[in-house]
Design a protein around this motif. Structure first.
Motif, PDB file in Angstrom:
ATOM      1  N   ALA A 117       0.866  -1.183   0.000  1.00 13.38           N
ATOM      2  CA  ALA A 117       0.000   0.000   0.000  1.00 13.38           C
ATOM      3  C   ALA A 117       0.900   1.230   0.000  1.00 13.38           C
ATOM      4  CB  ALA A 117      -0.900  -0.007   1.224  1.00 13.38           C
ATOM      5  N   LEU A 118       1.016   1.871  -1.131  1.00  8.69           N
ATOM      6  CA  LEU A 118       1.925   2.994  -1.283  1.00  8.69           C
ATOM      7  C   LEU A 118       1.181   4.311  -1.086  1.00  8.69           C
ATOM      8  CD1 LEU A 118       3.883   1.653  -4.373  1.00  8.69           C
ATOM      9  CD2 LEU A 118       4.379   1.334  -1.958  1.00  8.69           C
ATOM     10  N   GLY A 119       0.422   4.379  -0.012  1.00  8.74           N
ATOM     11  CA  GLY A 119      -0.316   5.583   0.302  1.00  8.74           C
ATOM     12  C   GLY A 119      -1.812   5.343   0.335  1.00  8.74           C
ATOM     13  N   ALA A 120      -2.527   6.269   0.982  1.00  2.00           N
ATOM     14  CA  ALA A 120      -3.967   6.117   1.143  1.00  2.00           C
ATOM     15  C   ALA A 120      -4.720   6.240  -0.165  1.00  2.00           C
ATOM     16  CB  ALA A 120      -4.470   7.174   2.130  1.00  2.00           C
ATOM     17  N   ASP A 121      -4.095   6.851  -1.169  1.00  2.00           N
ATOM     18  CA  ASP A 121      -4.772   7.049  -2.442  1.00  2.00           C
ATOM     19  C   ASP A 121      -4.497   5.941  -3.436  1.00  2.00           C
ATOM     20  OD1 ASP A 121      -2.141   7.730  -2.628  1.00  2.00           O
ATOM     21  OD2 ASP A 121      -2.450   9.640  -3.660  1.00  2.00           O
ATOM     22  N   MET A 122      -3.902   4.857  -2.995  1.00  2.00           N
ATOM     23  CA  MET A 122      -3.615   3.734  -3.886  1.00  2.00           C
ATOM     24  C   MET A 122      -4.561   2.582  -3.583  1.00  2.00           C
ATOM     25  SD  MET A 122      -0.133   1.500  -4.320  1.00  2.00           S
ATOM     26  CE  MET A 122      -0.204  -0.194  -4.907  1.00  2.00           C
ATOM     27  N   GLU A 123      -5.234   2.094  -4.595  1.00  2.00           N
ATOM     28  CA  GLU A 123      -6.107   0.938  -4.459  1.00  2.00           C
ATOM     29  C   GLU A 123      -5.620  -0.233  -5.289  1.00  2.00           C
ATOM     30  OE1 GLU A 123     -10.084   2.041  -5.338  1.00  2.00           O
ATOM     31  OE2 GLU A 123     -10.285   3.343  -3.578  1.00  2.00           O
ATOM     32  N   THR A 124      -5.037   0.048  -6.439  1.00  2.00           N
ATOM     33  CA  THR A 124      -4.572  -1.005  -7.329  1.00  2.00           C
ATOM     34  C   THR A 124      -3.234  -0.600  -7.945  1.00  2.00           C
ATOM     35  OG1 THR A 124      -5.724  -0.061  -9.226  1.00  2.00           O
ATOM     36  CG2 THR A 124      -6.920  -1.703  -7.921  1.00  2.00           C
ATOM     37  N   ALA A 125      -2.559  -1.565  -8.474  1.00  2.00           N
ATOM     38  CA  ALA A 125      -1.309  -1.329  -9.210  1.00  2.00           C
ATOM     39  C   ALA A 125      -1.018  -2.583 -10.013  1.00  2.00           C
ATOM     40  CB  ALA A 125      -0.157  -1.008  -8.263  1.00  2.00           C
TER      41      ALA A 125
END
Length: 417
Positions: free
Chosen positions: A8-16
């Motif tokens: 989880a690379l920050g609160a604004d990341m959901e997918t990658a």
């Protein structure tokens, strides 16, 4: 068999999605090794391994995966991954699961870790001891100095194809540094436009900040700090040094804040699942404006423990890599508090929005000379407006005032920072 998870690379990341693997099944890895590159709305991020063992299985590249999904399996005597234990769970960062996935970011593999115009290798570069025989007619560059190999791992940059300047054509650290510099110079705008979608980043920022204002009961405090003593000390320090070794005022603000939040620990940690979890380390997220639009706030680790000169070097490096591409997963996954500094061309004051799951954001406006009362006399002093945006579930105005006062006191004794 322990799993390596999509961080989880920050609160604004959901997918990658994983766009390249830097290891192969059978490779031995240890903590800190760069093992993959994932593509998010923030660009291509180097993922570090937090397991010791042997790679057993890798997920295919190009698949859009949610935070917390298994991307690799590691076999051996391994410790548990901090991404699964130490960090807040994926549910704390993600508003929804894999359904309704956003449109995948346009493929940018042509610019990943290569010079402009070349395609990424279809096979991953072999690690030391696993190099495959070269194709007929291909020059071999098998000798790599230990220092160069270590730097290559840190940069996530393969040594294949580099021309060594050492004995018998060995690749040295200097060769790696030159190649890395050439890569950045050759693609100066890729960090701003070619490595992320500005519209998608803006959408992610809006979603996260809306969530922050909706869920976090903010309160705000502000104060004016007299920087005249700090500015005089800084001018004297810089006068004795070459331009490349000089300090910027921002580094004094960063170090003073790091010291203050270490002392007033109510503002250094994460609020997850209804519980505040203070951090034993101060990892300051430094807000960086990206060319082409958008913000990113990677961490300067253990900022309260490092000397100013080291922090200055790390900050310059962090800003360069943020704008050119090449941030590491640990720099985005674990900031414990964020600083937003407007610099010498910004507004006089800033009142920010807390970046969840953190509980505080400290802001600094433009440093400027203004009239100020000193010993019952009006004098021209160097001042900066400092502000605090904080989570009322964790702290209150009294504690916030103590924090701002601690920052002020630290800046009045710059030689001790």
């Amino acid at each position: 068999m322990p799993d390596l998870l999509m961080p989880a690379l920050g609160a604004d990341m959901e997918t990658a999605k994983v766009v390249a693997w830097l290891v192969r099944p059978g490779d031995r890895v240890k903590r800190g090794d760069m093992v993959a590159v994932v593509e998010t709305h923030k660009g291509a991020i180097d993922v570090e391994c937090f397991l010791d063992g042997v790679i057993d299985h890798l997920t295919p590249t190009g698949q859009l995966l949610p935070v917390g999904a298994v991307i690799a399996k590691v076999h051996g005597d391994c410790d548990a991954s901090p991404f699964a234990t130490a960090l807040p769970p994926a549910s704390a960062f993600s508003a929804k699961a894999i359904q309704n996935l956003p449109t995948p970011i346009a493929s940018q593999t042509a610019t990943f870790k290569t010079t402009t115009g070349t395609q990424p290798p279809t096979q991953q570069p072999a690690r030391s001891g696993h190099r495959e025989p070269p194709a007929p007619g291909t020059a071999t560059r098998v000798k790599v100095s230990p220092a160069a190999r270590q730097l290559a791992q840190q940069l996530g940059m393969p040594c294949d194809g580099l021309i060594g300047s050492g004995a018998d054509g060995a690749i040295t650290r200097v060769d790696l540094e030159r190649a890395a510099a050439s890569r950045i110079e050759a693609t100066p705008q890729q960090g701003a436009g070619g490595r992320f979608d500005p519209l998608q980043m803006r959408e992610a920022i809006a979603t996260t900040m809306s969530r922050s204002k909706r869920e976090i009961p903010h309160y705000y405090l502000g104060t004016t700090i007299d920087l005249s003593t700090a500015q005089a000390w800084l001018s004297e320090w810089n006068a004795e040094r070459e331009p490349a070794d000089r300090l910027l005022p921002a580094i004094l603000l960063l170090k003073a804040t790091a010291i203050a939040v270490a002392r007033v620990a109510t503002f250094n940690g994460h609020f997850v699942d209804g519980i505040y979890r203070p951090s034993a380390s101060v990892h300051v997220g430094w807000a960086i404006s990206l060319r082409g639009g958008g913000l990113i706030a990677p961490a300067l680790h253990d900022a309260d423990q490092k000397p100013l000169t080291q922090l200055m070097v790390e900050m310059r490096d962090l800003v360069q890599r943020s704008r050119a591409g090449g941030l590491r997963s640990s720099e985005l996954s674990d900031p414990t508090v964020t600083i937003s500094n407007l610099g010498d061309r910004g507004a006089e004051s800033i009142f920010g929005v807390v970046y969840p799951p953190q509980v505080a954001l400290i802001g600094f406006g433009r440093i400027a000379q203004r009239p100020w009362v000193v010993d019952d006399e009006i004098k021209v002093r160097t001042l900066v407006n400092a502000s605090l945006a904080a989570d009322h579930r964790v702290s209150d105005g009294h504690q916030g005032s103590l924090l701002l006062s601690a920052i002020d006191r630290a800046l009045q004794s710059p030689s001790t920072l």
